[in-house]
Design a protein around this motif. Sequence first.
Motif, PDB file in Angstrom:
ATOM      1  N   LYS A  31     -33.326 -31.533 -54.961  1.00 31.04           N
ATOM      2  CA  LYS A  31     -32.390 -30.419 -53.971  1.00 31.04           C
ATOM      3  C   LYS A  31     -33.249 -28.879 -53.634  1.00 31.04           C
ATOM      4  O   LYS A  31     -33.259 -28.790 -52.248  1.00 31.04           O
ATOM      5  N   LEU A  32     -32.897 -28.801 -54.590  1.00 33.23           N
ATOM      6  CA  LEU A  32     -32.771 -26.873 -54.806  1.00 33.23           C
ATOM      7  C   LEU A  32     -34.149 -26.687 -54.121  1.00 33.23           C
ATOM      8  O   LEU A  32     -34.668 -25.917 -52.846  1.00 33.23           O
ATOM      9  N   GLY A  33     -35.847 -28.174 -54.784  1.00 31.81           N
ATOM     10  CA  GLY A  33     -36.643 -27.710 -53.773  1.00 31.81           C
ATOM     11  C   GLY A  33     -36.612 -27.343 -52.829  1.00 31.81           C
ATOM     12  O   GLY A  33     -37.843 -27.034 -51.875  1.00 31.81           O
ATOM     13  N   CYS A  34     -36.211 -28.707 -52.481  1.00 27.05           N
ATOM     14  CA  CYS A  34     -36.587 -29.226 -51.021  1.00 27.05           C
ATOM     15  C   CYS A  34     -35.902 -28.097 -50.034  1.00 27.05           C
ATOM     16  O   CYS A  34     -36.235 -28.135 -48.273  1.00 27.05           O
ATOM     17  N   VAL A  35     -33.948 -27.551 -50.044  1.00 25.47           N
ATOM     18  CA  VAL A  35     -34.290 -26.671 -49.552  1.00 25.47           C
ATOM     19  C   VAL A  35     -34.915 -25.445 -49.339  1.00 25.47           C
ATOM     20  O   VAL A  35     -34.857 -24.777 -48.329  1.00 25.47           O
ATOM     21  N   GLU A  36     -35.728 -25.210 -50.358  1.00 29.91           N
ATOM     22  CA  GLU A  36     -36.210 -23.498 -50.805  1.00 29.91           C
ATOM     23  C   GLU A  36     -37.536 -24.002 -49.516  1.00 29.91           C
ATOM     24  O   GLU A  36     -37.981 -23.137 -48.414  1.00 29.91           O
ATOM     25  N   LEU A  37     -37.876 -25.511 -49.968  1.00 27.69           N
ATOM     26  CA  LEU A  37     -39.347 -26.225 -48.558  1.00 27.69           C
ATOM     27  C   LEU A  37     -38.729 -25.157 -47.608  1.00 27.69           C
ATOM     28  O   LEU A  37     -39.945 -25.487 -46.516  1.00 27.69           O
ATOM     29  N   GLN A  38     -37.433 -26.338 -47.001  1.00 21.35           N
ATOM     30  CA  GLN A  38     -36.890 -25.867 -46.318  1.00 21.35           C
ATOM     31  C   GLN A  38     -36.815 -24.804 -44.931  1.00 21.35           C
ATOM     32  O   GLN A  38     -37.536 -24.139 -44.051  1.00 21.35           O
ATOM     33  N   ASN A  39     -36.477 -24.042 -46.024  1.00 20.55           N
ATOM     34  CA  ASN A  39     -36.299 -22.198 -46.194  1.00 20.55           C
ATOM     35  C   ASN A  39     -38.014 -21.145 -45.815  1.00 20.55           C
ATOM     36  O   ASN A  39     -37.866 -20.376 -45.417  1.00 20.55           O
ATOM     37  N   GLY A  40     -38.645 -22.215 -45.832  1.00 18.65           N
ATOM     38  CA  GLY A  40     -39.927 -21.867 -46.087  1.00 18.65           C
ATOM     39  C   GLY A  40     -40.945 -21.025 -47.465  1.00 18.65           C
ATOM     40  O   GLY A  40     -41.978 -19.916 -47.271  1.00 18.65           O
ATOM     41  N   ASN A  41     -39.673 -21.328 -47.862  1.00 21.60           N
ATOM     42  CA  ASN A  41     -40.438 -19.915 -49.453  1.00 21.60           C
ATOM     43  C   ASN A  41     -40.860 -21.699 -50.780  1.00 21.60           C
ATOM     44  O   ASN A  41     -40.462 -22.039 -51.579  1.00 21.60           O
ATOM     45  N   CYS A  42     -42.115 -21.529 -49.803  1.00 22.65           N
ATOM     46  CA  CYS A  42     -42.860 -22.490 -50.699  1.00 22.65           C
ATOM     47  C   CYS A  42     -43.702 -22.564 -52.124  1.00 22.65           C
ATOM     48  O   CYS A  42     -42.943 -23.024 -53.026  1.00 22.65           O
ATOM     49  N   ASP A  43     -43.336 -20.704 -52.137  1.00 21.69           N
ATOM     50  CA  ASP A  43     -43.219 -20.702 -54.007  1.00 21.69           C
ATOM     51  C   ASP A  43     -41.952 -20.948 -55.016  1.00 21.69           C
ATOM     52  O   ASP A  43     -42.902 -21.804 -56.004  1.00 21.69           O
ATOM     53  N   ARG A  44     -40.950 -21.243 -54.374  1.00 17.57           N
ATOM     54  CA  ARG A  44     -39.564 -20.889 -55.090  1.00 17.57           C
ATOM     55  C   ARG A  44     -39.472 -22.485 -55.325  1.00 17.57           C
ATOM     56  O   ARG A  44     -39.271 -23.064 -56.147  1.00 17.57           O
ATOM     57  N   ALA A  45     -40.198 -23.540 -53.640  1.00 15.38           N
ATOM     58  CA  ALA A  45     -39.958 -24.352 -54.122  1.00 15.38           C
ATOM     59  C   ALA A  45     -41.018 -25.484 -55.166  1.00 15.38           C
ATOM     60  O   ALA A  45     -40.181 -26.711 -55.585  1.00 15.38           O
ATOM     61  N   VAL A  46     -42.356 -24.664 -54.771  1.00 15.67           N
ATOM     62  CA  VAL A  46     -42.761 -25.606 -55.844  1.00 15.67           C
ATOM     63  C   VAL A  46     -42.416 -24.974 -57.618  1.00 15.67           C
ATOM     64  O   VAL A  46     -42.635 -26.091 -58.273  1.00 15.67           O
ATOM     65  N   ARG A  47     -41.931 -24.460 -57.713  1.00 14.49           N
ATOM     66  CA  ARG A  47     -41.649 -23.943 -59.237  1.00 14.49           C
ATOM     67  C   ARG A  47     -39.998 -25.149 -59.751  1.00 14.49           C
ATOM     68  O   ARG A  47     -40.486 -25.645 -60.391  1.00 14.49           O
ATOM     69  N   HIS A  48     -39.222 -25.024 -58.230  1.00 11.60           N
ATOM     70  CA  HIS A  48     -38.808 -26.013 -58.750  1.00 11.60           C
ATOM     71  C   HIS A  48     -38.850 -27.646 -58.680  1.00 11.60           C
ATOM     72  O   HIS A  48     -39.211 -28.470 -59.722  1.00 11.60           O
ATOM     73  N   LEU A  49     -39.930 -28.262 -57.709  1.00 18.14           N
ATOM     74  CA  LEU A  49     -40.324 -29.286 -57.935  1.00 18.14           C
ATOM     75  C   LEU A  49     -41.316 -29.198 -58.947  1.00 18.14           C
ATOM     76  O   LEU A  49     -41.435 -30.865 -59.620  1.00 18.14           O
ATOM     77  N   MET A  50     -41.264 -28.462 -59.479  1.00 17.72           N
ATOM     78  CA  MET A  50     -42.744 -28.689 -60.847  1.00 17.72           C
ATOM     79  C   MET A  50     -41.658 -28.814 -62.088  1.00 17.72           C
ATOM     80  O   MET A  50     -42.309 -30.091 -62.873  1.00 17.72           O
ATOM     81  N   ILE A  51     -40.905 -28.787 -62.603  1.00 17.09           N
ATOM     82  CA  ILE A  51     -39.503 -28.433 -63.422  1.00 17.09           C
ATOM     83  C   ILE A  51     -39.088 -29.955 -63.475  1.00 17.09           C
ATOM     84  O   ILE A  51     -39.106 -30.546 -63.470  1.00 17.09           O
ATOM     85  N   SER A  52     -38.477 -30.117 -62.094  1.00 17.66           N
ATOM     86  CA  SER A  52     -38.168 -31.887 -61.352  1.00 17.66           C
ATOM     87  C   SER A  52     -39.050 -32.738 -61.613  1.00 17.66           C
ATOM     88  O   SER A  52     -39.208 -33.533 -62.572  1.00 17.66           O
ATOM     89  N   ALA A  53     -41.318 -32.648 -61.581  1.00 11.25           N
ATOM     90  CA  ALA A  53     -41.668 -33.970 -61.940  1.00 11.25           C
ATOM     91  C   ALA A  53     -41.954 -33.934 -62.881  1.00 11.25           C
ATOM     92  O   ALA A  53     -41.842 -35.075 -63.667  1.00 11.25           O
ATOM     93  N   LYS A  54     -42.348 -32.189 -63.802  1.00  9.33           N
ATOM     94  CA  LYS A  54     -42.334 -32.780 -65.895  1.00  9.33           C
ATOM     95  C   LYS A  54     -40.583 -33.518 -66.611  1.00  9.33           C
ATOM     96  O   LYS A  54     -41.429 -33.987 -67.425  1.00  9.33           O
ATOM     97  N   MET A  55     -39.860 -33.604 -65.625  1.00  8.69           N
ATOM     98  CA  MET A  55     -38.707 -33.905 -65.903  1.00  8.69           C
ATOM     99  C   MET A  55     -38.843 -35.789 -64.910  1.00  8.69           C
ATOM    100  O   MET A  55     -38.018 -36.429 -65.999  1.00  8.69           O
ATOM    101  N   GLY A  56     -39.661 -35.952 -65.142  1.00  9.72           N
ATOM    102  CA  GLY A  56     -39.656 -37.659 -64.481  1.00  9.72           C
ATOM    103  C   GLY A  56     -39.442 -38.125 -63.030  1.00  9.72           C
ATOM    104  O   GLY A  56     -39.067 -39.453 -63.168  1.00  9.72           O
ATOM    105  N   HIS A  57     -38.710 -37.089 -62.446  1.00 13.37           N
ATOM    106  CA  HIS A  57     -38.014 -37.624 -61.089  1.00 13.37           C
ATOM    107  C   HIS A  57     -39.345 -37.616 -60.282  1.00 13.37           C
ATOM    108  O   HIS A  57     -39.973 -36.857 -59.790  1.00 13.37           O
TER     109      HIS A  57
END
Length: 245
Positions: free
Chosen positions: A211-237
């Motif tokens: 969710k945090l990754g999606c919020v950052e993506l909506q706000n145009g903060n791509c670098d922060r979004a990728v960091r969040h989504l990479m963590i959740s992806a590695k956790m199997g989300h």
Amino acid sequence: LGRLATKEQYAKNCNACLLVKYCGVDCQMAHRKQHKKACKKRAAELRDEKLYSQGHERAEADFCPICLLAIPTPIEEYSTTRPCCMKTVCDGCCHAATKGGFGVSCPFCRAPPPESQGEAFGMIQKRVAAKDPEAIVELGEMHRSGLCGMEKDVPRAIELWTEAAELGSTTALFKMGSAYYSGEGVARDETKGIGHWESAAMQGHAASRAKLGCVELQNGNCDRAVRHLMISAKMGHKGSLDVFK
């Protein structure tokens, strides 16, 4: 920099940034205007260090209590939560228990299934009385959705989720975050909602991290979004993994 105390043991750190030490409140107030910008910047950096360095392992509630393996996400699609003990058991263990001759009894505590919705509700209430955080979360969800003949009461659900969060439930933090961020039944407060998601994410709640990754993506903060989504992806989300496909 702020004036240092004569003796190091009497100097106190700025609580927000830890960059400078002050000999007292008067010293800190005198330096506040000069220090404010650097303090705010460093405090944000410390917050990000904590946010991105913690919660890389899935929360304890994401693991089956029988086989001790992580349940695939979305968890509700690959597991069953029984009202007798409020344990979430993976479908594999449920199937193994059935084949092993336990029938429809709970594969964890062996209790027979409830014969009615009222009996199931009574089981949940017993677990609530025992301060089971997941039972409290479920009761809160009943209030939010108006299940079991209840009227919809989101503020009451928030009260229950707050109690469950204090008892260690990351699911409760996630649900509170969603309620406040969307303004469902409560005054909309995106900052408060994000704060709850951050608390859950730092404790290993993959959906909150996503969710945090999606919020950052909506706000145009791509670098922060990728960091969040990479963590959740590695956790199997699953949703996070799909983003990178």
